[in-house]
Design an enzyme around this catalytic site. Structure first.
Site, PDB file in Angstrom:
ATOM      1  N   GLU A 176       0.807  -1.226   0.000  1.00 22.78           N
ATOM      2  CA  GLU A 176       0.000   0.000   0.000  1.00 22.78           C
ATOM      3  C   GLU A 176       0.843   1.280   0.000  1.00 22.78           C
ATOM      4  OE1 GLU A 176      -2.457  -0.870   3.373  1.00 22.78           O
ATOM      5  OE2 GLU A 176      -4.051  -1.639   2.099  1.00 22.78           O
ATOM      6  N   PRO A 196       2.535   5.952   6.374  1.00 23.35           N
ATOM      7  CA  PRO A 196       1.704   6.886   7.144  1.00 23.35           C
ATOM      8  C   PRO A 196       0.524   6.256   7.854  1.00 23.35           C
ATOM      9  CG  PRO A 196       1.188   7.034   4.817  1.00 23.35           C
ATOM     10  CD  PRO A 196       2.389   6.129   4.929  1.00 23.35           C
ATOM     11  N   ASN A 197       0.274   4.958   7.614  1.00 19.44           N
ATOM     12  CA  ASN A 197      -0.941   4.416   8.205  1.00 19.44           C
ATOM     13  C   ASN A 197      -0.746   3.096   8.943  1.00 19.44           C
ATOM     14  OD1 ASN A 197      -3.916   4.289   8.558  1.00 19.44           O
ATOM     15  ND2 ASN A 197      -3.701   2.507   7.253  1.00 19.44           N
ATOM     16  N   HIS A 415     -18.083 -11.118   4.588  1.00 16.84           N
ATOM     17  CA  HIS A 415     -16.843 -10.445   4.931  1.00 16.84           C
ATOM     18  C   HIS A 415     -16.191 -11.133   6.111  1.00 16.84           C
ATOM     19  CE1 HIS A 415     -14.337  -7.085   6.720  1.00 16.84           C
ATOM     20  NE2 HIS A 415     -13.856  -7.232   5.503  1.00 16.84           N
ATOM     21  N   GLU A 417     -12.929 -10.374   8.249  1.00 11.76           N
ATOM     22  CA  GLU A 417     -11.726  -9.661   8.677  1.00 11.76           C
ATOM     23  C   GLU A 417     -11.051 -10.504   9.756  1.00 11.76           C
ATOM     24  OE1 GLU A 417      -8.606  -8.024   9.143  1.00 11.76           O
ATOM     25  OE2 GLU A 417      -9.824  -6.855   7.731  1.00 11.76           O
ATOM     26  N   GLU A 486      -5.260  -7.043   1.938  1.00 11.67           N
ATOM     27  CA  GLU A 486      -3.972  -7.203   2.627  1.00 11.67           C
ATOM     28  C   GLU A 486      -3.387  -8.578   2.250  1.00 11.67           C
ATOM     29  OE1 GLU A 486      -6.496  -4.416   4.067  1.00 11.67           O
ATOM     30  OE2 GLU A 486      -6.813  -6.477   4.791  1.00 11.67           O
ATOM     31  N   GLU A 510      -9.701   3.760  -0.137  1.00 11.86           N
ATOM     32  CA  GLU A 510      -9.929   4.214   1.236  1.00 11.86           C
ATOM     33  C   GLU A 510      -8.895   5.240   1.702  1.00 11.86           C
ATOM     34  OE1 GLU A 510      -7.519   0.393   1.462  1.00 11.86           O
ATOM     35  OE2 GLU A 510      -9.212   1.179   0.313  1.00 11.86           O
TER      36      GLU A 510
END
Length: 706
Positions: A176, A196-197, A415, A417, A486, A510
């Site tokens: 990313e 940065p994230n 979904h 996660e 990911e 996002e």
């Protein structure tokens, strides 16, 4: 005839090689433009080279392996035998950018053996296509060697000029990052170490992740990647700035000295180089999928490519949240009456998305945040055992939602996660997929946000490569298709396991919702089309209409025009395409919504009409079954006028066309919503000039006129 002569000549060289032990061998592509040569030097070190149209593209590049429990294989080798074969087939994609795929190559298998005491054997196999090459190592069965503990694979790619290079850092955890455009000699991945994230970022070397695309001084385009990544570690490419050379660096683990552990016999993934005289040729190449094995799971007609909406974007905007507000008591999630009231995946909210999808030719609804565990899903060291993949929150009635969706002809997309707690997910996979099978759900979006558990593993090491691939194989048994986020990189395994439908593996939409500082610049997607997309389908989530979203986050925005958001449905390929914005934003803009209603997701044919890496690209795709064509074009921060030649359309056929283009005053920042919609008639004799604004684009639908 010329190719047959080359193969015959090579067989003669094979015979000489068997006697003299030192003769060079070579193989050419079917059209003879690409030639690969292989030899060992006076020290017995193996090397190869690549020519394109009689010019050296890859100069003398050495090959070898280091092991934790044995000496390296990189010298004292001799060529024992070399065998040339050719292959030609046409296979069909069950879904994809096209139906028919030509798989035509010439192959050279070189058998090597050590002249030193161990007498170990190693084969190198080259497949040479008209659009590039792939090569891999074979570790054959042999006496006295049953297990390989690979410390490092040392595969070189020795360049012949200082190419303009489009790259992201060789991160062991994420893809990313924004792409950088520099000379090869100026690549500095270490300076991009601070992400940065996501805190799990780990970049130990000045290396790049693949696909990495290079553009030469005279327009030659190269892209380096790998194919068929199975039971092995992800390959990054170490950068030797001074000598203009890539050298493979495998992703490792903190838990073992070795990076790959395999029992003999085994094959490595293919190391690939796509070669094209222009940028469009890279996208049209089928090298990566062709280097994978044929379909192993049989009929996949239960999966239908689709557009989908979902409870996702509103969470990134802050309108709602993934969690419900439960508490974990004695290892179980309990509703203690402290629900905050902002939960997004409620029965009523999801039914609203179902209604909208049913009314607008959209086949699915993705529901994130439906299951317990979101209160402790990231940042906690004890994430194992937190998520439950079968238990919904109290305000989400799984029976009611799925029955309602079925009545409307809409499929619910599951979904999962995992929060990168891999052992929890592995234990629950069968139960979770069985639940999906029970409710007739055929697609799941999986996620792996956070630092991998168990500690010491990385997203792209052998441990996780096996985890991701095992999930796809197991899902197939329950007729479930996987869209992984990911993830490990795409390497063409969608041919072998067609239920591996899409994946993220890039800096997604996002990022635009989080802040202007880390949002994607206008150059991002015109670069992605010639880099990440060469690996395979991308779940990018386009279709944001409320570009500025001031009602939620004044500090953030999408850095494209509205017209480009429409164009992305054609340019960025995936068999699952999200209409990512909020229902109310679509309902307020029915005219541009029409393109999302019309556009296909499964293609008979795809043609790249023009393009320059990082600058602009235009792609035309013909929808399966309907025969409708759709064209999309996007540009970076620079305005460009493109002429579209429609010679690819059927002769003597008129098409009703609707063009969605940037308005006269459109600009990705100053005026992103300025869009002009025009109806017109088009034939294969038509030539159309379209101006794309800064950060803009255009989308075009064409239907046969009776």
């Amino acid at each position: 005839m010329k190719t047959r002569f080359l193969i015959a000549a090579l067989i003669c060289m094979v015979l000489a090689c068997s006697e003299n032990k030192m003769s060079s061998v070579e193989v050419a592509s079917p059209d003879t433009d690409i030639k690969v040569s292989f030899n060992v030097n006076s020290l017995g070190s193996p090397y190869y080279g690549v020519e394109f149209k009689n010019k050296v593209v890859i100069d003398t590049s050495y090959l070898g392996f280091e092991f934790t429990d044995a000496s390296a294989i990189d010298k004292n080798l001799e060529i024992v035998r070399a065998t040339a074969t050719k292959f030609d087939e046409t296979w069909q994609m069950p879904w994809g950018e096209q139906i028919d795929v030509r798989n035509k190559f010439n192959q050279l298998t070189v058998e090597l053996q050590e002249t030193s005491e161990l007498k170990r054997k190693l084969n190198v196999v080259f497949r040479v296509y008209d659009d590039g090459i792939g090569f891999r190592y074979e570790f054959p069965e042999q006496g006295g060697w049953t297990e390989a503990l690979i410390k490092e694979e040392n595969t070189e790619f020795n360049l012949t000029q200082d190419y303009k290079t489009f790259w992201i850092p060789g991160d062991w955890d994420i893809y990313e990052h924004l792409y950088s455009e520099t000379k090869f000699s100026e690549i500095d991945a270490i300076s991009k170490r601070d992400h940065p994230n996501l805190a799990q970022t780990y970049i130990p070397n000045n290396a790049v992740n693949t696909p990495t695309t290079l553009v030469g001084n005279e327009g030659l385009h190269l892209s380096f990647h790998e194919a068929a990544l199975i039971d092995y570690s992800d390959m990054t490419l170490g950068v030797d700035n001074d000598n203009l050379k890539f050298k493979s660096i495998l992703v490792g683990s903190e838990n073992t000295e070795y990076k790959v552990k395999r029992n003999l016999p085994f094959d490595t993934p293919w190391r690939t180089i796509q070669i094209s005289e222009d940028a469009p040729g890279l996208i049209e190449s089928n090298l990566i999928v062709n280097l994978n094995e044929p379909n192993k799971i049989g009929d996949v007609s239960w999966f239908k490519p689709m557009k989908y909406t979902g409870v996702w974007w509103e969470m990134h905007l802050g309108k709602s949240s993934w969690d419900y507000g439960m508490e974990q008591v004695d290892g179980k999630w309990v509703d203690t009456g402290k629900a905050h009231g902002r939960h997004g995946a409620t029965t009523e909210n999801v039914k609203r998305f179902i209604d909208f999808s049913a009314e607008n030719n959209i086949g699915g609804v993705l529901v994130e945040g439906w299951n317990t565990g979101w209160e402790r899903w990231i940042g906690f060291p004890d994430r194992e055992g937190v998520f439950d993949f079968v238990t919904p929150y109290p305000d989400y009635d799984l029976d009611e939602v799925t029955a309602y969706a079925k009545s409307k002809g809409v499929e619910i997309i599951m979904h999962h996660e995992t929060s990168a707690a891999t052992e929890t997910y592995t234990k629950q996979m069968d139960t979770a997929y069985a639940l999906m099978e029970k409710y007739g759900m055929h697609a799941v979006k999986s996620g792996y946000v956070g630092k991998i558990l168990p500690d010491g593993e990385y997203h792209h090491g052998q441990y996780m490569v096996n985890h991701y691939n095992n999930a796809v194989e197991k899902a197939a048994k329950y007729r479930v298709a996987v869209n992984a986020h990911e993830p490990i990189k795409a390497t063409g395994l969608r041919r072998t396991y067609p239920n591996a439908i899409s994946r993220e593996g890039l800096r997604g939409q996002e990022f635009n919702a989080w802040s202007i500082e880390i949002g994607n610049p206008p150059s991002h997607l015109p670069t992605v089309a010639f880099t990440r997309m060469l690996a395979g389908p991308i779940d990018f989530t386009p279709g944001i209409f409320n570009i500025k979203f001031n009602e939620y986050k004044e500090e953030s925005q999408v850095n494209t025009t509205l017209a480009q958001q429409l164009a992305l449905y054609v340019v960025i390929y995936s068999p699952v395409q999200m209409a990512a914005d909020l229902v109310e934003h679509y309902e307020a803009n029915p005219e541009p919504l029409q393109f999302i209603k019309d556009v296909g997701v499964d293609w008979e044919k795809s043609i790249v009409l023009n393009g320059a890496v990082g600058d602009y690209v235009t792609i035309a795709r013909k929808e399966r079954e309907t025969g409708n064509w759709f064209v999309g074009g996007i540009t970076d921060e620079n305005s460009v006028t493109l002429e579209i030649d429609f010679e690819f359309l059927d002769e003597n056929q008129m098409y009703e066309a609707i063009l969605y283009k940037d308005g006269d005053n459109a600009h990705w920042d100053n005026n992103p919503l300025d869009i002009k919609i025009e109806a017109m008639a088009i034939t294969n004799q038509t030539k159309l000039k379209v101006k794309l604004a800064e950060g803009g684009g255009f989308a075009l639908s064409l239907k046969e006129k009776n």
